[in-house]
Scaffold this motif. Structure first.
Motif, mmCIF file in Angstrom:
data_model
loop_
_atom_site.group_PDB
_atom_site.id
_atom_site.type_symbol
_atom_site.label_atom_id
_atom_site.label_comp_id
_atom_site.label_asym_id
_atom_site.label_seq_id
_atom_site.Cartn_x
_atom_site.Cartn_y
_atom_site.Cartn_z
ATOM 1 N N VAL A 1 0.838 -1.199 0.000
ATOM 2 C CA VAL A 1 0.000 0.000 0.000
ATOM 3 C C VAL A 1 0.875 1.251 0.000
ATOM 4 O O VAL A 1 0.633 2.200 -0.759
ATOM 5 N N ARG A 2 1.906 1.239 0.816
ATOM 6 C CA ARG A 2 2.807 2.396 0.874
ATOM 7 C C ARG A 2 3.550 2.575 -0.445
ATOM 8 O O ARG A 2 3.702 3.694 -0.936
ATOM 9 N N LEU A 3 3.999 1.478 -1.040
ATOM 10 C CA LEU A 3 4.671 1.553 -2.335
ATOM 11 C C LEU A 3 3.741 2.146 -3.395
ATOM 12 O O LEU A 3 4.160 2.968 -4.217
ATOM 13 N N ALA A 4 2.495 1.732 -3.379
ATOM 14 C CA ALA A 4 1.558 2.168 -4.411
ATOM 15 C C ALA A 4 1.173 3.632 -4.275
ATOM 16 O O ALA A 4 1.028 4.334 -5.286
ATOM 17 N N ASP B 1 -8.722 6.182 -8.167
ATOM 18 C CA ASP B 1 -9.374 4.872 -8.236
ATOM 19 C C ASP B 1 -8.594 3.832 -7.436
ATOM 20 O O ASP B 1 -9.177 3.010 -6.720
ATOM 21 N N VAL B 2 -7.271 3.855 -7.564
ATOM 22 C CA VAL B 2 -6.429 2.890 -6.853
ATOM 23 C C VAL B 2 -6.498 3.139 -5.352
ATOM 24 O O VAL B 2 -6.599 2.194 -4.558
ATOM 25 N N PHE C 1 -7.810 0.419 -2.472
ATOM 26 C CA PHE C 1 -7.113 0.049 -1.243
ATOM 27 C C PHE C 1 -7.949 0.411 -0.012
ATOM 28 O O PHE C 1 -8.026 -0.356 0.948
ATOM 29 N N ARG C 2 -8.567 1.594 -0.051
ATOM 30 C CA ARG C 2 -9.372 2.031 1.093
ATOM 31 C C ARG C 2 -10.486 1.023 1.369
ATOM 32 O O ARG C 2 -10.705 0.618 2.514
#
Length: 253
Positions: free
Chosen positions: A139-142, A157-158, A162-163
């Motif tokens: 998640v942090r990388l993205a 959107d991404v 994740f949310r």
């Protein structure tokens, strides 16, 4: 320390079940469920696990239920790189290697990367080395500005994906570290304009890399009926091309 009755009541409320609902699902009397929750009856380990199964309690938390009732934990948590997990590790490795030339990642319940295949390497090459220090978090990388975020055209959107996924995780089972991650990257995320998406089936992740626009969707693979906490919590996310142009990029054509 919470009692077994308090813990079972907590999980029953979390699953929005009445004592009658739980008793019917577990094939026990509602009175027995009530006696356990109020501490007037001490359940057997088998009864605890029967109720936990109907409440869909994760293995990690089933151990906590057993300990609270005075029993030994039932489920081990072995390191994925240990000898006992060799067969499972080999199976995971085969899955992600067979998915090449498309990317695949393996992560734990807190979205820390456990394994990746070679197709992920070009994406990691764009990331600040600080974010690549263990544990690397997907998640942090993205979403981090020094991670993949500058490459993602439809970041809103991404972020929303994740949310929603992490919110469902926390709804199913609380986790302090996952809550911290959610609050850090998702709870107050910016509402940037979403990239137009033509697909009526699913929202792809749109990445701009090497002068190309790549569109990817993903599937999640988990182990069936694991009895080990590590395997219960590990997931394989495999990414697929959403259009012929993306497929051609990964095939090198």
């Amino acid at each position: 320390m919470q009692t077994i009755g308090e813990l079972l009541r907590h999980w029953r409320h979390r699953r929005q079940l009445s004592q009658l609902d739980l008793s019917i699902a577990a094939d026990v009397s509602a009175r027995h469920v009530s006696l356990i929750e109020t501490g007037k009856s001490r359940p057997s380990a088998e009864m605890i696990l029967r109720l936990a199964d109907q409440l869909d309690v994760p293995l990690r938390d089933r151990n906590r239920l057993l300990v609270a009732a005075g029993f030994a934990p039932r489920y081990a948590e072995r390191a994925l790189d240990g000898e006992a997990m060799a067969a499972a590790r080999e199976a995971i490795q085969r899955v992600i290697e067979a998915h090449e030339p498309y990317p695949a990642v393996v992560f734990d319940r807190r979205w820390n990367l456990v394994m990746t295949n070679r197709a992920v390497d070009p994406f990691l090459a764009t990331v600040d080395p600080e974010l690549l220090r263990p544990p690397m978090n997907l998640v942090r990388l993205a979403l981090h500005p020094r991670g993949f975020a500058p490459l993602i055209a439809n970041l809103a959107d991404v972020r929303s994906m994740f949310r929603n996924r992490i919110r469902r995780q926390l709804g199913a089972a609380p986790d302090a570290e996952l809550t911290t991650l959610y609050e850090e990257l998702l709870a107050a995320g910016p509402d940037e304009a979403s990239h137009p998406v033509e697909s009526e089936i699913m929202i792809p992740m749109i990445i701009r890399l090497d002068g190309r626009e790549l569109r990817l969707f993903s599937t999640i693979t988990t182990f069936g009926t694991p009895l080990d906490i590590t395997l219960d919590e590990v997931a394989i996310e495999s990414y697929y091309p959403a259009d012929p142009e993306t497929a051609a990029y990964f095939r090198g054509s």
